[in-house]
Design a protein around this motif. Sequence first.
Motif, PDB file in Angstrom:
ATOM      1  N   GLN A 138      -6.246   9.779  -2.054  1.00  0.00           N
ATOM      2  CA  GLN A 138      -5.344   8.816  -2.683  1.00  0.00           C
ATOM      3  C   GLN A 138      -6.054   7.494  -2.937  1.00  0.00           C
ATOM      4  O   GLN A 138      -6.891   7.070  -2.136  1.00  0.00           O
ATOM      5  N   THR A 187       0.737   5.081  -3.766  1.00  0.00           N
ATOM      6  CA  THR A 187      -0.629   5.515  -4.039  1.00  0.00           C
ATOM      7  C   THR A 187      -0.651   6.521  -5.188  1.00  0.00           C
ATOM      8  O   THR A 187       0.380   7.052  -5.594  1.00  0.00           O
ATOM      9  N   LEU A 213       0.810  -1.222   0.000  1.00  0.00           N
ATOM     10  CA  LEU A 213       0.000   0.000   0.000  1.00  0.00           C
ATOM     11  C   LEU A 213       0.840   1.267   0.000  1.00  0.00           C
ATOM     12  O   LEU A 213       0.307   2.373   0.074  1.00  0.00           O
ATOM     13  N   VAL A 255      -5.096   3.338  -4.497  1.00  0.00           N
ATOM     14  CA  VAL A 255      -3.971   2.421  -4.634  1.00  0.00           C
ATOM     15  C   VAL A 255      -4.281   1.447  -5.762  1.00  0.00           C
ATOM     16  O   VAL A 255      -5.450   1.202  -6.082  1.00  0.00           O
ATOM     17  N   PRO A 269     -12.305   6.070  -0.916  1.00  0.00           N
ATOM     18  CA  PRO A 269     -11.023   6.790  -0.985  1.00  0.00           C
ATOM     19  C   PRO A 269     -11.121   8.207  -0.436  1.00  0.00           C
ATOM     20  O   PRO A 269     -12.165   8.854  -0.498  1.00  0.00           O
ATOM     21  N   LEU A 272      -3.855   3.428   4.269  1.00  0.00           N
ATOM     22  CA  LEU A 272      -4.381   4.014   3.040  1.00  0.00           C
ATOM     23  C   LEU A 272      -5.293   5.174   3.420  1.00  0.00           C
ATOM     24  O   LEU A 272      -5.949   5.145   4.466  1.00  0.00           O
TER      25      LEU A 272
END
Length: 202
Positions: free
Chosen positions: A105, A57, A54, A107, A102, A141
């Motif tokens: 960002q 990104t 992760l 991924v 999200p 994330l």
Amino acid sequence: MAVDRERVAALTRELLEAIGEDPERPGLKQTPARMAELYAEFFAGVGEDPAAPLAHTISVTRGPAPDTLPSGAVLLRDIRFRSVCEHHLLPFAGVAHIAYLPGEQVVGLGALVRVVETLASRPQVQERLGEQIADTIAGNLDARGVLVVLDASHGCVTMRGGRQPEASTVTIAARDAYADAAARAELIALIGARPDHGMTAE
């Protein structure tokens, strides 16, 4: 730490002797080496960092509406996984469905698959596996909500005890925006939906 193949092979030989078998007979002679390779594959995630995939990104706030965050979830369905139950060291396997809302960002989708694979490749229980996946994504994330649904068949249910070959176990782990059941209802429905991709039966 990598799996100690030589030790696994030696212990497999000892196990075969303990159940009254002859590890030197033709059908079993290569079994210790095969088990060593199998365990190296099944437990490759022990000691690995599941958050590593992760790290890279992509910004979604660049473009015609840079101040607008994504309004809906990213949902990746049917990620096949296999793991080993830590209670009996029997396999369990199934599919993982991952959704996240999200922030600024996103991924690559392959990174989500690698998170599942890393955490599944160690002695596990399904309930903890789902929570670990959710925690890894939520903690590493830029996500406003995370949902992880696992649906798996367990060898300890299908092959021993009650021996229920059709039984499967479903677990749900949710974070932040999806901690509320009503907020994740749409995602649960999408996970269960199966598009026909425009194909019709003749």
